[in-house]
Structures are given as C-alpha cells and as structure tokens.
Enzyme design. Structure first.
Site, PDB file in Angstrom:
ATOM      1  N   ASP A   3       0.906  -1.233   0.269  1.00 20.91           N
ATOM      2  CA  ASP A   3       0.044  -0.076  -0.093  1.00 20.91           C
ATOM      3  C   ASP A   3       0.776   1.321  -0.016  1.00 20.91           C
ATOM      4  OD1 ASP A   3       0.823  -0.441   2.764  1.00 20.91           O
ATOM      5  OD2 ASP A   3      -1.063   0.130   3.462  1.00 20.91           O
ATOM      6  N   SER A   4       2.121   1.119   0.057  1.00 25.05           N
ATOM      7  CA  SER A   4       3.138   1.998  -0.294  1.00 25.05           C
ATOM      8  C   SER A   4       2.932   2.803  -1.523  1.00 25.05           C
ATOM      9  CB  SER A   4       4.586   1.659  -0.130  1.00 25.05           C
ATOM     10  OG  SER A   4       4.605   0.774  -0.917  1.00 25.05           O
ATOM     11  N   ASP A  28      -1.154  -6.161  -0.412  1.00 25.50           N
ATOM     12  CA  ASP A  28      -1.645  -5.431   0.840  1.00 25.50           C
ATOM     13  C   ASP A  28      -3.114  -5.320   1.163  1.00 25.50           C
ATOM     14  OD1 ASP A  28       0.602  -5.139   2.870  1.00 25.50           O
ATOM     15  OD2 ASP A  28       1.120  -3.082   2.038  1.00 25.50           O
ATOM     16  N   LYS A  40      -1.166  -9.605   2.894  1.00 20.03           N
ATOM     17  CA  LYS A  40      -0.362  -9.050   3.738  1.00 20.03           C
ATOM     18  C   LYS A  40      -1.462  -8.002   4.668  1.00 20.03           C
ATOM     19  CE  LYS A  40       3.141  -6.091   3.500  1.00 20.03           C
ATOM     20  NZ  LYS A  40       2.664  -4.967   4.324  1.00 20.03           N
ATOM     21  N   GLU A  51      -1.408  -5.561   8.352  1.00 18.82           N
ATOM     22  CA  GLU A  51      -0.588  -5.140   9.384  1.00 18.82           C
ATOM     23  C   GLU A  51      -1.393  -5.494  11.119  1.00 18.82           C
ATOM     24  OE1 GLU A  51       0.112  -0.921   8.998  1.00 18.82           O
ATOM     25  OE2 GLU A  51       0.776  -1.323   7.054  1.00 18.82           O
ATOM     26  N   GLU A  90       9.102  -4.596  10.560  1.00 17.01           N
ATOM     27  CA  GLU A  90       9.597  -3.142   9.949  1.00 17.01           C
ATOM     28  C   GLU A  90      10.010  -2.431  11.305  1.00 17.01           C
ATOM     29  OE1 GLU A  90       6.957  -1.216   7.230  1.00 17.01           O
ATOM     30  OE2 GLU A  90       7.888   0.483   7.462  1.00 17.01           O
TER      31      GLU A  90
END
Ligand code: KIV
Length: 282
Positions: free
Chosen positions: A54-55, A93, A123, A125, A191
């Site tokens: 999602d960056s 993401d 993925k 978080e 991270e």
C-alpha cells in the site's frame, strides 16, 4: 468479483506460500514492491516475492501516508503486477479500513483481492490484535503474510514512523510475532525493529521473517522498489540503500528532451515519416 484472474490465461508457475514458508533458515528471501507490469517483470527476474504494497499510495499517487489507499487502488495495481510475473509470488496489501472491523469483513475483502488480482496471498498489519482475523483467513484458504513492528497504517496511533521494539517494547513485539505465527501466517514482515531483537525473533519463529529496517539476521529482506531505485525521494528512511539514482537520470533525460524541443532539435528527420510509401523514412 467478475474479473478473470490474470493468471488463469498464462502458463505462470508462481512460487506459492508453502514454498516460502519452507525457505525458513535457507537462502535469504528476496522481496521488492512492485505496482506496475514493467516493474513486476524486472522484479520477477530476480525476486521471490513481488509485494503490491500500500506504499503505492505514497509512491505513485502522492498521498501523505498509506491511510488513503483504497481496495480499488490495490486491485488495479495488483492486476498490473500479476500480469508481469512468471515465477515470483504476488502478495497484495490489504488497505487501511478493509480488514480491521471483523474477520468476516477481512475475508470478503481478502477474497476479492485474490480473485480480482490473481495474487497468491495478502498482507495485513498488526500482531496480537489481528491474530483472530489471521486465523479466520488462513482457515478459509487465504494465505496471510503478517506485518509487525512499525505498522505504517497506525502512524497516527504510533505518533510517527518510529523504531518499534526498543527497551520495554521488545516483549510486545515478541508477543506479536508469536501471535501471528500461531494464527497461521506463512511469513511475517518486521519493520523498523532493532536488529538484535529481529535476530532473536527470527530464531524463535518457525516462519520466515522478512525485514525492512530490521537488520541482516532476518530470513529475507524487502524494500520499496522506488526507494532503492531513487525514483521516490520525498522520504528516505535510513534503512533504505540506494542501488541507483533513476530519479536523477530521468530528470536529466526530461531536461534534455525539453531543451531539444525548445531548440527544434527534436524530432530529427529519422523520427518522421516520408510522404510516399517507398521513401527513405517510410
Ligand atoms: O507497503 C509496503 O510497501 C510495505 C513494505 C514496506 C513492507 O508494506
């Protein structure tokens, strides 16, 4: 869910989550983000996983954080990436707001991401707080890569893009890692975690750890591709190593083009077409 997965048509033989999991303790896993087909082709030639992070919101869409990224953006870029892959596994993401409400919400959106992009895994978080959701997804055929330590979607809660896991925080990161593993994730991103802690987590877990700003002892490494190529320059965490300065190269090329156009040096005769089909520039 009407779209045909891009993988259905090709002869793609991707790496799949069990193979990634089995790489624990073997040769390091190589992971880069990708958001477009041409970049996915380059990543595919050298990497095990192409992460549609999602960056993308910050790198390609100019957003100030990943919080504004939508399902539609992830599907658009996920489809573009899987079209460019032959071997590497695509992981997409889950964007902020698409999985936190309930395991059922997470399943509906994860299934949509997998079906509409052809990605093999998602993925998401969060550690212990997302363990129930990870277990719900993995029990229903959705391979999950965890992401703990600095979780950028929680930037407002964390108070910035800070190192996570120093001093008394280390125990919480260990609990997160164990919760994600017990819930069935096939790998976990660490991270901005202190390197010694990341090393201990890597020893303690049976699933691969993929580090970003987490030292050399992880089972694999991931970077945002535009960070390492020098095409995203607004924000440069110290864990980024620049392998190229493509932003500067592109700037020089665009400046040369602009100067050529203004001086009428471009286009040259060889860039044009003759009036007759048999002419020299037909
Ligand atoms: O969105 C992303 O690119 C990521 C990586 C930095 C791990 O989550």
């Amino acid at each position: 869910m009407s779209a045909t997965p891009p993988t259905a048509q090709g002869a793609r033989r991707p790496v799949l989550p069990p193979e990634i999991r089995a790489r624990k303790g073997q040769a390091p896993l190589v992971v880069l983000t990708a958001y477009t087909t041409p970049m996915a082709r380059l990543v595919d030639a050298h990497c095990d996983i192409a992460l549609v992070g999602d960056s993308v919101g910050m790198v390609l869409h100019g957003l100030p954080s990943t919080l504004g990224v939508t399902m539609e953006m992830m599907i658009l870029h996920g489809r573009a990436v899987t079209r460019g892959l032959q071997r590497a596994m695509a992981v997409v993401d889950m964007p902020f707001g698409s999985y936190e409400q309930s395991p059922a919400q997470a399943f509906a959106n994860a299934a949509r991401l997998m079906v509409e992009t052809g990605a093999a895994a998602v993925k998401l978080e969060g550690g212990a707080r997302m363990a129930e959701t990870i277990a719900f997804l993995t029990a229903r055929g959705v391979p999950v890569m965890g992401h703990i330590g600095l979780t950028p979607q929680a930037v407002n809660t964390l108070g910035g893009y800070k190192v996570v896991g120093r001093d008394a925080e280390a125990q919480g990161v260990l609990q997160d890692a164990q919760a994600v593993e017990a819930a069935g994730a096939f790998a976990v991103v660490l991270e901005k975690v202190p390197a010694p802690l990341a090393g201990r987590l890597t020893q303690a877990l049976s699933i691969p750890t993929i580090g970003i700003g987490a030292g050399v002892d992880c089972d694999g490494q991931v970077l945002v591709v535009d960070d390492m190529l020098g095409t995203f320059t607004e924000f440069r965490p110290r864990f980024v190593k620049r392998y190229a300065e493509l932003g500067q190269t592109a700037d020089a090329a665009i400046a040369a083009f602009a100067a050529d156009v203004r001086a009428r040096r471009f286009p040259a005769p060889e860039h044009g077409y003759s009036e007759t089909a048999s002419g020299p520039a037909a």
